[in-house]
Design an enzyme around this catalytic site. Structure first.
Site, mmCIF file in Angstrom:
data_model
loop_
_atom_site.group_PDB
_atom_site.id
_atom_site.type_symbol
_atom_site.label_atom_id
_atom_site.label_comp_id
_atom_site.label_asym_id
_atom_site.label_seq_id
_atom_site.Cartn_x
_atom_site.Cartn_y
_atom_site.Cartn_z
ATOM 1 N N LYS A 196 -7.047 -25.483 62.088
ATOM 2 C CA LYS A 196 -6.178 -24.306 62.228
ATOM 3 C C LYS A 196 -6.672 -23.491 63.410
ATOM 4 C CE LYS A 196 -4.514 -20.199 59.852
ATOM 5 N NZ LYS A 196 -4.420 -19.495 58.558
ATOM 6 N N GLU A 235 -13.831 -30.870 62.228
ATOM 7 C CA GLU A 235 -13.357 -30.034 61.121
ATOM 8 C C GLU A 235 -12.690 -30.890 60.042
ATOM 9 O OE1 GLU A 235 -13.372 -26.958 60.193
ATOM 10 O OE2 GLU A 235 -13.941 -25.743 61.923
ATOM 11 N N LYS A 250 -2.458 -27.063 62.506
ATOM 12 C CA LYS A 250 -1.626 -25.872 62.603
ATOM 13 C C LYS A 250 -2.019 -25.061 63.823
ATOM 14 C CE LYS A 250 -0.814 -21.584 60.165
ATOM 15 N NZ LYS A 250 -1.139 -20.767 59.030
ATOM 16 N N SER A 276 5.458 -19.781 62.076
ATOM 17 C CA SER A 276 6.463 -18.726 62.222
ATOM 18 C C SER A 276 6.901 -18.519 63.673
ATOM 19 C CB SER A 276 5.920 -17.427 61.639
ATOM 20 O OG SER A 276 4.710 -17.050 62.272
ATOM 21 N N TYR A 315 9.781 -23.541 58.329
ATOM 22 C CA TYR A 315 10.795 -22.583 57.879
ATOM 23 C C TYR A 315 12.201 -23.149 58.053
ATOM 24 C CZ TYR A 315 6.672 -19.695 57.969
ATOM 25 O OH TYR A 315 5.407 -19.221 57.734
HETATM 26 C C1 PBG Z 1 -3.520 -17.124 56.469
HETATM 27 C C2 PBG Z 1 -2.291 -17.794 56.975
HETATM 28 C C3 PBG Z 1 -1.596 -17.496 58.146
HETATM 29 C C4 PBG Z 1 -0.520 -18.385 58.220
HETATM 30 C C5 PBG Z 1 -0.583 -19.183 57.090
HETATM 31 N N1 PBG Z 1 -1.698 -18.805 56.339
HETATM 32 C C6 PBG Z 1 -1.797 -16.418 59.125
HETATM 33 C C7 PBG Z 1 -3.012 -16.293 59.912
HETATM 34 O O1 PBG Z 1 -3.891 -17.151 59.959
HETATM 35 O O2 PBG Z 1 -3.108 -15.250 60.540
HETATM 36 C C8 PBG Z 1 0.478 -18.436 59.321
HETATM 37 C C9 PBG Z 1 1.777 -19.072 59.019
HETATM 38 C C10 PBG Z 1 2.808 -18.924 60.083
HETATM 39 O O3 PBG Z 1 2.610 -18.323 61.149
HETATM 40 O O4 PBG Z 1 3.912 -19.431 59.843
HETATM 41 N N2 PBG Z 1 -3.397 -16.802 55.102
#
Ligand code: PBG
Length: 326
Positions: A196, A235, A250, A276, A315
């Protein structure tokens, strides 16, 4: 004289193209991220994510029913509590909004829908970080692990089939596996946000769940540096060694090299999160008439699968599943 290589032969008709397609997209390839909020009476539209809502429990059930009907592969739940504290205790409160939602979905859909729970503290902490914050403002990795274990057990008890740790603490998968096994949940699946990245593409999500890091901080001390590729493998291997059943990359589109690497190197199911910001960019350009949003969404989701992901958190899940079903 004549070209000997004629790949165009196989592109001549839609039937031929379908026959030789290397990657196919189906509704069950998608997992829909869903937000459920405490203390609201009506679903609330999320301005930065057109078509997405902060749900009430009843509107969440309706949405999951529609997703199930469209053949979507699963859902992943995010909770928005009405109160926050230093340690994010709402995340493991059995009466917390996510747990209530999980129990409701469990009662309503049983094992027919794969229900996943995002496992993190940031929605629940007053400071907005994904873990326990020390006096100097840094996140205490090992103190956070114990809390993640509590959240995992609360989510499993409430009926989550899959818990998805997204906080990027070292050792989180092992700690969660131990906690689940000790509490009698050996069958609960761990889907690790393994690679991530500290991305600018999470902006709309933080609006959606009302998370802001106090003092304008960021997550660069725990999420990965976008400049690094090899590190993702390190990781992901660590997560698999600790018991991750599924690993995730991600965001998706800017990290397809990473998806491809992990597909080559690991045997576990692999997914990617089309986040998102990726959704919002497509929606915004489409709203301006600059691109055809449906075409681009299908192209991007196909690309994620082509790079090697078995499924995609997106989404677009409902919209494109319904489109594919037409
Ligand atoms: C952290 C989390 C995030 C997202 C999923 N889980 C936000 C972050 O790391 O700041 C992001 C998901 C997205 O942008 O669609 N709980």
């Amino acid at each position: 004289m004549f070209p000997t290589e004629r790949p165009r032969r196989l592109r001549r008709t839609p039937a031929l193209r379908r026959l030789v397609a290397e990657t196919n997209l189906a509704p069950h390839d998608f997992v829909a991220p869903l937000v459920v909020a405490d203390g609201i009476d009506e679903p609330r539209a999320i301005a930065s994510l057109p078509g997405q809502f902060q749900h009430t429990i009843p509107s969440l059930v309706d949405e999951v029913r529609a997703l199930h009907h469209a053949g979507v592969g699963g859902v992943i739940l995010f909770g928005v509590p009405s109160t926050k504290d230093e340690r994010g205790s709402g995340a493991w409160d059995p009466e917390g909004v996510a747990q209530v939602a999980l129990r409701t979905l469990r009662d309503e859909f049983g094992d027919d829908v794969v229900v996943m729970a995002d496992l993190c503290l940031d929605e629940y902490t007053s400071h907005g970080h994904c873990g326990v914050v020390r006096d100097d403002g840094t996140v205490d990795n090992d103190a956070t692990l114990e809390l993640y274990g509590r959240v995992a057990v609360a989510q499993a008890k409430a009926g989550a089939a899959v818990v998805a740790p997204s906080g990027m603490m070292d050792g989180q998968v092992g700690a969660i596996r131990d906690a689940l096994d000790q509490a009698g949940f050996p069958e609960t699946i761990i889907m690790a946000y393994a690679a991530k990245y500290a991305s600018g593409l999470y902006g709309p999500f933080r609006d959606a769940v009302g998370v802001e890091i106090v003092g304008g901080g960021d997550r660069k001390a725990y999420q990965q540096d976008p400049r690094n590729r090899r590190e993702a493998l390190r990781e992901a291997r660590a997560d698999v060694d600790q018991g991750a059943d599924i690993v995730m990359v991600k965001p998706a589109m800017s990290y397809l090299d990473v998806v491809s690497d992990l597909r080559d190197e690991l045997d576990v199911p692999l997914c990617a999160y089309h986040v998102s910001g990726e959704y919002a960019m497509v929606k915004a350009a489409a709203a301006n008439g600059w691109i055809d949003g449906t075409v681009v969404a299908i192209e991007q989701l196909t690309a994620v699968r082509r790079a090697g992901a078995d499924f995609v958190l997106t989404y677009f899940a409902r919209e494109i599943a319904e489109e594919l079903g037409r």
